[in-house]
Design an enzyme around this catalytic site. Structure first.
Site, mmCIF file in Angstrom:
data_model
loop_
_atom_site.group_PDB
_atom_site.id
_atom_site.type_symbol
_atom_site.label_atom_id
_atom_site.label_comp_id
_atom_site.label_asym_id
_atom_site.label_seq_id
_atom_site.Cartn_x
_atom_site.Cartn_y
_atom_site.Cartn_z
ATOM 1 N N ASP A 21 23.937 -11.003 5.243
ATOM 2 C CA ASP A 21 24.261 -11.792 4.058
ATOM 3 C C ASP A 21 25.762 -11.854 3.815
ATOM 4 O O ASP A 21 26.305 -12.907 3.480
ATOM 5 C CB ASP A 21 23.553 -11.211 2.830
ATOM 6 C CG ASP A 21 23.898 -11.979 1.564
ATOM 7 O OD1 ASP A 21 23.677 -13.208 1.535
ATOM 8 O OD2 ASP A 21 24.409 -11.359 0.622
ATOM 9 N N MET A 52 0.801 -1.232 0.000
ATOM 10 C CA MET A 52 0.000 0.000 0.000
ATOM 11 C C MET A 52 0.831 1.277 0.000
ATOM 12 O O MET A 52 0.294 2.370 0.142
ATOM 13 C CB MET A 52 -0.963 0.007 1.193
ATOM 14 C CG MET A 52 -1.944 -1.134 1.179
ATOM 15 S SD MET A 52 -2.903 -1.154 -0.358
ATOM 16 C CE MET A 52 -3.597 -2.791 -0.237
ATOM 17 N N CYS A 53 2.145 1.155 -0.156
ATOM 18 C CA CYS A 53 3.004 2.342 -0.207
ATOM 19 C C CYS A 53 2.890 3.022 -1.565
ATOM 20 O O CYS A 53 2.856 2.364 -2.598
ATOM 21 C CB CYS A 53 4.462 1.955 0.020
ATOM 22 S SG CYS A 53 4.892 1.798 1.723
ATOM 23 N N HIS A 54 2.881 4.344 -1.529
ATOM 24 C CA HIS A 54 2.885 5.126 -2.764
ATOM 25 C C HIS A 54 4.315 5.235 -3.284
ATOM 26 O O HIS A 54 5.238 5.445 -2.497
ATOM 27 C CB HIS A 54 2.352 6.536 -2.505
ATOM 28 C CG HIS A 54 0.911 6.570 -2.139
ATOM 29 N ND1 HIS A 54 0.465 6.342 -0.854
ATOM 30 C CD2 HIS A 54 -0.195 6.788 -2.883
ATOM 31 C CE1 HIS A 54 -0.850 6.432 -0.821
ATOM 32 N NE2 HIS A 54 -1.278 6.702 -2.041
ATOM 33 N N MET A 56 8.124 4.548 5.813
ATOM 34 C CA MET A 56 8.348 3.187 5.316
ATOM 35 C C MET A 56 9.653 3.095 4.537
ATOM 36 O O MET A 56 10.352 2.084 4.604
ATOM 37 C CB MET A 56 7.169 2.722 4.455
ATOM 38 C CG MET A 56 5.876 2.552 5.235
ATOM 39 S SD MET A 56 6.031 1.515 6.709
ATOM 40 C CE MET A 56 6.568 -0.022 5.994
ATOM 41 N N GLU A 57 10.006 4.148 3.830
ATOM 42 C CA GLU A 57 11.262 4.162 3.082
ATOM 43 C C GLU A 57 12.458 4.124 4.040
ATOM 44 O O GLU A 57 13.435 3.411 3.793
ATOM 45 C CB GLU A 57 11.325 5.377 2.164
ATOM 46 C CG GLU A 57 10.415 5.287 0.961
ATOM 47 C CD GLU A 57 8.917 5.457 1.245
ATOM 48 O OE1 GLU A 57 8.115 5.172 0.349
ATOM 49 O OE2 GLU A 57 8.543 5.875 2.377
#
EC number: 4.6.1.17
Length: 165
Positions: free
Chosen positions: A130, A75-77, A115-116
């Site tokens: 990793d 749902m992120c733009h 969110m970013e």
């Protein structure tokens, strides 16, 4: 904008309509950590990890992740980011070495960049894992959290110092 919801009239998920929201400067800072053993700490610091310069690669991965957040979080733009900065700091504890990762993301737009910033910090930590997992699979990531958010309708948010680990 009548209501701020992620559900349409039928109760199904939708992307929120931000058409009417004003463009403002938005800044968000997120933090996470990676706990490693002494061997990994020394190899990262001395840039002798076999896969390469861990922090340089993690920094680029974090920046790339911030730019791809809308591809990962449904749902992120998609946003036109104006800046992404990743900072690394070591905290040496009694029995382990903790790499603190701080990601700050900026834009000028109609929705925030929390969110970013969270995605950038998280992917940085995953990249460290990793690149070092061959040395120790017991590396611990987290906690991951929002430190600060500036701009937008909800205003300024700053996490209490006592809440930070």
């Amino acid at each position: 904008m009548a209501s701020f919801t992620h559900f349409n009239e039928q109760g199904h998920a939708k992307m929120v309509d931000i058409t009417e929201k004003a463009d403002t400067v938005r800044i968000a800072t997120a933090r996470t950590s990676v706990i490693v053993n002494k061997e990994i700490y020394e190899k990262i610091k001395n840039r002798t990890v076999q896969k390469g310069d861990v922090l340089a690669v993690a920094q680029v991965a974090g920046i790339m992740a911030a730019k791809k957040t809308a591809d990962l979080i449904p749902m992120c733009h998609p946003l036109m980011l104006k800046g992404v900065d990743i900072q690394f700091d070591w905290e040496i504890k009694e029995s382990h070495y903790q790499l603190m990762i701080t990601a700050t993301v900026k834009t000028k737009g109609s929705t925030g960049v929390e969110m970013e910033a969270l995605t950038a910090a998280s992917v940085c930590a995953l990249t460290v894992y990793d690149m070092c997992k061959a040395l120790d699979k017991g590396i611990v990531i987290g906690p991951t959290y929002l430190v600060e958010k500036i701009g937008g309708k909800s205003g300024h948010y700053r996490r209490e110092a006592k809440e930070e680990k």
